[in-house]
Scaffold this motif. Structure first.
Motif, mmCIF file in Angstrom:
data_model
loop_
_atom_site.group_PDB
_atom_site.id
_atom_site.type_symbol
_atom_site.label_atom_id
_atom_site.label_comp_id
_atom_site.label_asym_id
_atom_site.label_seq_id
_atom_site.Cartn_x
_atom_site.Cartn_y
_atom_site.Cartn_z
ATOM 1 N N GLU A 181 0.803 -1.221 0.000
ATOM 2 C CA GLU A 181 0.000 0.000 0.000
ATOM 3 C C GLU A 181 0.840 1.278 0.000
ATOM 4 O OE1 GLU A 181 -0.646 -2.632 1.770
ATOM 5 O OE2 GLU A 181 -2.655 -3.258 1.193
ATOM 6 N N PRO A 182 1.884 1.360 0.852
ATOM 7 C CA PRO A 182 2.695 2.592 0.785
ATOM 8 C C PRO A 182 3.352 2.775 -0.579
ATOM 9 C CG PRO A 182 3.477 1.127 2.555
ATOM 10 C CD PRO A 182 2.304 0.464 1.944
ATOM 11 N N LEU A 183 3.810 1.668 -1.159
ATOM 12 C CA LEU A 183 4.395 1.714 -2.495
ATOM 13 C C LEU A 183 3.373 2.302 -3.477
ATOM 14 C CD1 LEU A 183 6.995 0.691 -3.858
ATOM 15 C CD2 LEU A 183 5.871 -1.478 -4.265
ATOM 16 N N VAL A 186 2.911 6.073 -2.981
ATOM 17 C CA VAL A 186 3.987 6.856 -3.587
ATOM 18 C C VAL A 186 3.824 6.869 -5.111
ATOM 19 C CG1 VAL A 186 6.486 6.975 -3.935
ATOM 20 C CG2 VAL A 186 5.573 6.464 -1.676
ATOM 21 N N ASP A 187 3.287 5.785 -5.667
ATOM 22 C CA ASP A 187 3.043 5.735 -7.113
ATOM 23 C C ASP A 187 1.775 6.482 -7.513
ATOM 24 O OD1 ASP A 187 5.321 4.380 -7.682
ATOM 25 O OD2 ASP A 187 4.411 2.396 -7.712
ATOM 26 N N GLY A 188 1.106 7.105 -6.533
ATOM 27 C CA GLY A 188 -0.014 7.973 -6.874
ATOM 28 C C GLY A 188 -1.374 7.297 -6.924
ATOM 29 N N PHE A 189 -1.518 6.117 -6.303
ATOM 30 C CA PHE A 189 -2.827 5.469 -6.272
ATOM 31 C C PHE A 189 -3.579 5.891 -5.011
ATOM 32 C CE2 PHE A 189 -0.339 2.693 -8.974
ATOM 33 C CZ PHE A 189 -1.236 2.367 -9.976
ATOM 34 N N SER A 190 -4.880 6.162 -5.162
ATOM 35 C CA SER A 190 -5.704 6.427 -3.984
ATOM 36 C C SER A 190 -6.004 5.094 -3.307
ATOM 37 C CB SER A 190 -7.007 7.092 -4.398
ATOM 38 O OG SER A 190 -7.789 6.164 -5.124
ATOM 39 N N ARG A 191 -6.632 5.154 -2.133
ATOM 40 C CA ARG A 191 -6.956 3.905 -1.444
ATOM 41 C C ARG A 191 -7.802 2.991 -2.319
ATOM 42 N NH1 ARG A 191 -7.402 5.181 4.692
ATOM 43 N NH2 ARG A 191 -5.183 4.982 5.123
ATOM 44 N N LEU A 192 -8.825 3.590 -2.950
ATOM 45 C CA LEU A 192 -9.748 2.787 -3.757
ATOM 46 C C LEU A 192 -9.036 2.235 -4.989
ATOM 47 C CD1 LEU A 192 -12.630 1.748 -4.051
ATOM 48 C CD2 LEU A 192 -13.123 3.769 -5.431
ATOM 49 N N THR A 194 -5.930 1.693 -5.306
ATOM 50 C CA THR A 194 -4.979 0.667 -4.869
ATOM 51 C C THR A 194 -5.679 -0.684 -4.776
ATOM 52 O OG1 THR A 194 -3.723 2.275 -3.593
ATOM 53 C CG2 THR A 194 -3.398 -0.022 -3.032
ATOM 54 N N LEU A 195 -6.884 -0.667 -4.193
ATOM 55 C CA LEU A 195 -7.634 -1.927 -4.078
ATOM 56 C C LEU A 195 -7.940 -2.489 -5.466
ATOM 57 C CD1 LEU A 195 -9.188 -4.041 -2.416
ATOM 58 C CD2 LEU A 195 -11.170 -2.546 -2.521
ATOM 59 N N ILE A 196 -8.416 -1.621 -6.351
ATOM 60 C CA ILE A 196 -8.881 -2.105 -7.654
ATOM 61 C C ILE A 196 -7.720 -2.479 -8.581
ATOM 62 C CG2 ILE A 196 -10.124 -1.453 -9.749
ATOM 63 C CD1 ILE A 196 -11.898 0.300 -7.895
ATOM 64 N N PHE A 197 -6.711 -1.617 -8.641
ATOM 65 C CA PHE A 197 -5.672 -1.836 -9.653
ATOM 66 C C PHE A 197 -4.461 -2.608 -9.139
ATOM 67 C CE2 PHE A 197 -7.790 2.096 -11.175
ATOM 68 C CZ PHE A 197 -8.330 1.529 -12.326
ATOM 69 N N ILE A 198 -4.276 -2.636 -7.824
ATOM 70 C CA ILE A 198 -3.093 -3.315 -7.288
ATOM 71 C C ILE A 198 -3.487 -4.563 -6.496
ATOM 72 C CG2 ILE A 198 -1.016 -3.104 -5.881
ATOM 73 C CD1 ILE A 198 -0.863 -1.136 -8.081
ATOM 74 N N VAL A 199 -4.334 -4.367 -5.479
ATOM 75 C CA VAL A 199 -4.568 -5.465 -4.544
ATOM 76 C C VAL A 199 -5.348 -6.603 -5.193
ATOM 77 C CG1 VAL A 199 -5.667 -6.109 -2.381
ATOM 78 C CG2 VAL A 199 -4.381 -3.983 -2.536
ATOM 79 N N ILE A 200 -6.397 -6.273 -5.934
ATOM 80 C CA ILE A 200 -7.199 -7.347 -6.532
ATOM 81 C C ILE A 200 -6.386 -8.161 -7.545
ATOM 82 C CG2 ILE A 200 -9.201 -7.817 -8.006
ATOM 83 C CD1 ILE A 200 -10.741 -5.778 -6.363
ATOM 84 N N ASN B 69 1.780 19.359 3.656
ATOM 85 C CA ASN B 69 0.414 18.853 3.529
ATOM 86 C C ASN B 69 0.120 18.210 2.172
ATOM 87 O OD1 ASN B 69 -0.410 19.666 6.158
ATOM 88 N ND2 ASN B 69 -0.311 21.788 5.402
ATOM 89 N N LEU B 70 1.166 17.918 1.430
ATOM 90 C CA LEU B 70 0.957 17.294 0.114
ATOM 91 C C LEU B 70 0.954 15.769 0.248
ATOM 92 C CD1 LEU B 70 3.259 19.401 -2.247
ATOM 93 C CD2 LEU B 70 0.779 19.597 -1.883
ATOM 94 N N PRO B 71 0.198 15.076 -0.628
ATOM 95 C CA PRO B 71 0.267 13.616 -0.646
ATOM 96 C C PRO B 71 1.608 13.158 -1.221
ATOM 97 C CG PRO B 71 -1.076 14.393 -2.459
ATOM 98 C CD PRO B 71 -0.733 15.606 -1.634
ATOM 99 N N PRO B 72 1.998 11.905 -0.961
ATOM 100 C CA PRO B 72 3.317 11.419 -1.364
ATOM 101 C C PRO B 72 3.616 11.670 -2.840
ATOM 102 C CG PRO B 72 2.171 9.724 -0.123
ATOM 103 C CD PRO B 72 1.220 10.859 -0.275
ATOM 104 N N HIS B 73 2.604 11.444 -3.659
ATOM 105 C CA HIS B 73 2.839 11.494 -5.096
ATOM 106 C C HIS B 73 3.173 12.906 -5.568
ATOM 107 C CE1 HIS B 73 2.774 9.790 -8.984
ATOM 108 N NE2 HIS B 73 1.837 10.595 -9.435
ATOM 109 N N ALA B 74 2.728 13.903 -4.796
ATOM 110 C CA ALA B 74 2.939 15.286 -5.226
ATOM 111 C C ALA B 74 4.230 15.865 -4.652
ATOM 112 C CB ALA B 74 1.741 16.133 -4.803
ATOM 113 N N ARG B 75 5.033 15.042 -3.978
ATOM 114 C CA ARG B 75 6.195 15.587 -3.268
ATOM 115 C C ARG B 75 7.492 15.526 -4.048
ATOM 116 N NH1 ARG B 75 5.737 14.794 3.210
ATOM 117 N NH2 ARG B 75 3.606 15.535 3.337
ATOM 118 N N ASP B 76 7.441 14.978 -5.242
ATOM 119 C CA ASP B 76 8.650 14.895 -6.047
ATOM 120 C C ASP B 76 9.736 14.074 -5.351
ATOM 121 O OD1 ASP B 76 10.039 15.294 -8.309
ATOM 122 O OD2 ASP B 76 10.719 17.319 -7.839
ATOM 123 N N ILE B 77 9.303 12.951 -4.781
ATOM 124 C CA ILE B 77 10.255 12.041 -4.142
ATOM 125 C C ILE B 77 10.088 10.662 -4.771
ATOM 126 C CG2 ILE B 77 10.416 13.138 -1.883
ATOM 127 C CD1 ILE B 77 8.237 10.356 -1.650
#
Ligand SMILES: Nc1ncnc2c1ncn2[C@@H]1O[C@H](COP(=O)(O)OP(=O)(O)O)[C@@H](O)[C@H]1O
Ligand SMILES: [Mg+2]
Lengths: 286, 351
Positions: A181-183, A186-192, A194-200, B69-77
C-alpha cells in the motif's frame, strides 16, 4: 528414497480408486441400456453404448438400434429446470459473495477501526453456528416474507453461509500479502484505486479460490434447497436429482442427471485449480 | 537550493511520541544516513518526509517547496522500501512503469527514462521476471530503477539492504554510493547498521528514542561523538566506559573510580566540566599487561574473539562489567587470566 516414492504412489493409487471408482460406477450407467444395467454381474464399462438416458434427460425421445422407443419421463423436465436454477443461484451467489467479501476481508486485514474485534468475533460465530440450526428460523421468516419457493430466497440463504465463511478464509490470505500500500501511494494510487488496480490483481489466486468455494457451495447446497424450493419451479439440481430416489428405479436417468451436476462443478474447479496451489505460495518478499 | 529542510518535526501515535523534535537541513545532492537502533523513529521520520504519515507538527520542505500537507505522489520524491519491496504480481518492467503510471510523463519520455534506468542498473535481462524469480540483488536494482525513472528531487530509502546477506550488501552498498554520486540526487537512507552508515553517508544523523543525538560527517561522528549514546553506538567493537566521579584537584582533573583515580587530560576536562561521570575509551586505545602499573585497571579475561587481523579480549572487572580490548592475534592470553588495562587517555572521551 525409492521406497518412499513407491509407497507414496501406492497411497495415491488407493486414494484415487477410493474416490473415483464409485463415481465411475454410477456415471457409466448413463450409457448402458436399462436391461444391461440391472444384469448380474453388471458390465464394467459400457461395451454396448446406449444413449436413451442421455436423450431423455434433456427431454428428447430416443429410438435405439433394436427399434425400442424411450420417451422422456416427468422427472427429466425437473432436471433441466433444476440445472437452469442451479446455474442462476450459483452464479449470483458467487458474484455477490465476491463483491462483498473482497472489500470486507481486505478492510479487516489491513485497516484498524473501532469495533473490529467484535465484528471479527461475530463473523467467526456465524461460521461456527451449524447451518441447520438456522433452518427453522429462516423458514418461518421466509414464509412471512414470501420468499419460500423463490430463487431469490435461496440466493439470500446461500449468502448467509458463504459470506462469513469466505471472509474468514480471505482475511488470513490478505494479511499474508506483502504490504504494498505505501508503495502504491507513492506511485499515486488512492486507497480505492490501490484496491482495484493493485490489490485485486495481486490477490487473484485467493479471490479465484473464494469464487470456487462459493460456486461449489451454492451448486451443491441441498439442505436449504430441500426445505425452501423443493417441488417448486425454483427447485435446484440437487433437489431434482434427489427426486429420482422416490420414483421407480431409473438408474440411467439418475446417472445422466449426475453427469449434469458434476460437469459444471468439475469445469469450474479445473479452470481455477492452479490458483488453489498458488494461494498457499505467497510470493516471498525477501 | 537546499535539498530537504525539516523544521520542528514532531510525530505522535496516540500517546507514543515517535519523533520528539527534529530540525535538520540536508543540502542539495547530499547522501544523508539516518542511523539508530530499532524503534527509534527512523521509519516514522522517513514516512513523514515521504508523506505516508501526517506530521503532528512542524514543516517539511523539499527542493524549497513546502510539502508538509501534500500527498506522497505530489512531493517529487521516490522511495525504496524495506527489503526493496516490489509489486509481487508484476514483472520488473511493469513494476518500473508503475512509477510513471499516474504522472503526466508522455510515452516517449517514459520510454527514454526507463531505458536510461535499465541501462545504468544493468537489469535488461530481468525485465520480464517477477520479483519472486529474481535474486535479492536484482530486486534491489529494480527497486532503484523504479525510483530513478521518476526523476525525483529526493530519494528516500528505508533499510533497502536489510534482508540481504553480508557479501551482497557490501557490493550493493558500493553501487548505491556510485549511483548517487552519478545522479547527484539528495538522498535519505535509513539504517540501523553503523557500518552501512559509515560507508554510505556524506552526512550521518544519529537518532535515539525519537531525538537526534548528533549530526555530522562519519569522521566527526566517530572521532568526536557528541553524546555517550553516539560513542557507544558507533564503532565496532564498541567503546568502553569507565564510570566514576570527575574532580578537579591540585594534581589536575581526575576520575574517581572504584579502582582508584584516573588522571584526565586537561583539554577533555575543560570541554565537559565537572558534570561528566563517564570516561570512554575505544578498544584499540587500551593496552593490557600482566603486571600492574600506575593508573591501570584490573580485569579478568572472560572471552577472546578472534577477528583474523586482530583479536578482541573481553575483560570482566569485579562488578561484572565488560571491557573490550583490541590486540594482535598473537597476544598469548588465556581465559581466566588476571590482567591490567592501561588507557591511552589522549584518545579518550568524557561524557
Ligand atoms: N503506526 C504506528 N502506530 C503506533 N505506533 C507506531 C506506529 N509506527 C511506529 N510506531 C512507534 O513509533 C516508534 C518508532 O518506530 P519506527 O519509526 O518504525 O522505528 P525504526 O524505523 O527506527 O525502527 C516505535 O516505538 C513504534 O512502536
Ligand atoms: Mg524501520
Amino acid at each position: 528414497m525409492r521406497r518412499t516414492s513407491l509407497s507414496l504412489g501406492l497411497a495415491a493409487l488407493v486414494a484415487v480408486i477410493w474416490t473415483l471408482l464409485p463415481i465411475y460406477w454410477i456415471l457409466k450407467t448413463a450409457f448402458i441400456a436399462p436391461v444391461d444395467a440391472v444384469a448380474f454381474p453388471a458390465p464394467l464399462w459400457p461395451s454396448n453404448p446406449h444413449f436413451a438416458a442421455a436423450h431423455n434427460i434433456f427431454g428428447f425421445g430416443y429410438t435405439d438400434a433394436d427399434g425400442r422407443e424411450f420417451l422422456p419421463a416427468g422427472q427429466s423436465k425437473q432436471v433441466i429446470n433444476g440445472l437452469k436454477n442451479s446455474v442462476i443461484v450459483a452464479f449470483f451467489v458467487t458474484v455477490i459473495t465476491l463483491l462483498i467479501i473482497v472489500p470486507l476481508s481486505y478492510a479487516f486485514a489491513r485497516f484498524e477501526f473501532r469495533g473490529k474485534t467484535a465484528l471479527l468475533m461475530t463473523i467467526l460465530f456465524s461460521v461456527a453456528v451449524p447451518p441447520v440450526s438456522t433452518l427453522i428460523p429462516f423458514f418461518i421468516l421466509f414464509i412471512k416474507l414470501g420468499l419460500t419457493g423463490t430463487t431469490l430466497g435461496l440466493i439470500i440463504i446461500n449468502l448467509t453461509i458463504t459470506v462469513p465463511f469466505i471472509t474468514w478464509m480471505l482475511i488470513g490470505y490478505f494479511r499474508n500479502l506483502p504490504a504494498v500500500e505505501p508503495l502504491a501511494r507513492v506511485d499515486g494510487f488512492s486507497r480505492l484505486s490501490t484496491l482495484i488496480f493493485i490489490v485485486i490483481p495481486m490477490a487473484r489466486s485467493g479471490i479465484a479460490v473464494a469464487a470456487i468455494v462459493s460456486f461449489l457451495f451454492a451448486w451443491n447446497e441441498f439442505v436449504f434447497a430441500t426445505q425452501l424450493v423443493n417441488g417448486t419451479p425454483a427447485a435446484t439440481l440437487p433437489t431434482a436429482v434427489s427426486g429420482f430416489l422416490f420414483l421407480q428405479p431409473q438408474p440411467g436417468l439418475l446417472s445422466a442427471s449426475l453427469w449434469i451436476s458434476i460437469i459444471p462443478a468439475a469445469l469450474v474447479a479445473y479452470f481455477l485449480q492452479r490458483h488453489i496451489a498458488e494461494m498457499n505460495l505467497v510470493e516471498p518478499v525477501k | 537550493m537546499s535539498g530537504i529542510e525539516i523544521t520542528n518535526l514532531r510525530k505522535s501515535f496516540g500517546n507514543v511520541r515517535a519523533i520528539k523534535e527534529l530540525t535538520l537541513t540536508i543540502p542539495n545532492g547530499v547522501f544523508c544516513v539516518f542511523l539508530g537502533p530499532s524503534g527509534c523513529g527512523k521509519s516514522t521520520m522517513l514516512n513523514c518526509v515521504a508523506g505516508l504519515e501526517d506530521v503532528t507538527s512542524g514543516t517539511i520542505k523539499i527542493g524549497g517547496h513546502d510539502v508538509t500537507n501534500l500527498p506522497p505522489h505530489a512531493r517529487d520524491i521516490a522511495m525504496v522500501f524495506q527489503s526493496s519491496l516490489l509489486y509481487p504480481h508484476l514483472t520488473a518492467l511493469q513494476n518500473i512503469r508503475m512509477s510513471l503510471k499516474n504522472s503526466d510523463t508522455d510515452a516517449v519520455e517514459a520510454k527514454r527514462r526507463i531505458d536510461h534506468a535499465v541501462g545504468i542498473l544493468e537489469i535488461a535481462s530481468v525485465l520480464d521476471k517477477k520479483p519472486s524469480a529474481m535474486s535479492g540483488g536484482q530486486r534491489q536494482r529494480v527497486a532503484m530503477a523504479k525510483a530513478i525513472v521518476r526523476n525525483p528531487t529526493a530519494f528516500l530509502m528505508d533499510e533497502p539492504l536489510a534482508a540481504l546477506d553480508a557479501a551482497l550488501r557490501q557490493s550493493l552498498r558500493l553501487e548505491l554510493v556510485v549511483l548517487q554520486r552519478q545522479l547527484g540526487t539528495t538522498t535519505i537512507f535509513v539504517t540501523h547498521d553503523q557500518v552501512e552508515a559509515m560507508t554510505l553517508g556524506d552526512l550521518i544523523v544519529v537518532m535515539n528514542d525519537g531525538r537526534v543525538e548528533q549530526i555530522g560527517t562519519p569522521d566527526e561522528i566517530y572521532n568526536n561523538p557528541a553524546t555517550k549514546f553516539v560513542a557507544g553506538f558507533i564503532g565496532s567493537p564498541p567503546m568502553n566506559f569507565f564510570e566514576g566521579q570527575v574532580e578537579d584537584s591540585n594534581n589536575g582533573p581526575t576520575l574517581r573510580t572504584q579502582y582508584g583515580p584516573i588522571a584526565i587530560p586537561r583539554h577533555l576536562f575543560d570541554r565537559m566540566g565537572g558534570s561528566a561521570h563517564s570516561l570512554g575509551v575505544r578498544p584499540q586505545h587500551i593496552d593490557i599487561n600482566r603486571t600492574k602499573t600506575d593508573g591501570s585497571i584490573p580485569g579478568t579475561v572472560f572471552a577472546i574473539e578472534n577477528l583474523g587481523k586482530d583479536s578482541v579480549i573481553i575483560l570482566h572487572d569485579t562488578a561484572g562489567h565488560d571491557y573490550r580490548v583490541l590486540v594482535d592475534p598473537d597476544h598469548g592470553y588465556t581465559v581466566g587470566e588476571s590482567t591490567y588495562m592501561c588507557l591511552d587517555l589522549s584518545q579518550a572521551h568524557l561524557f
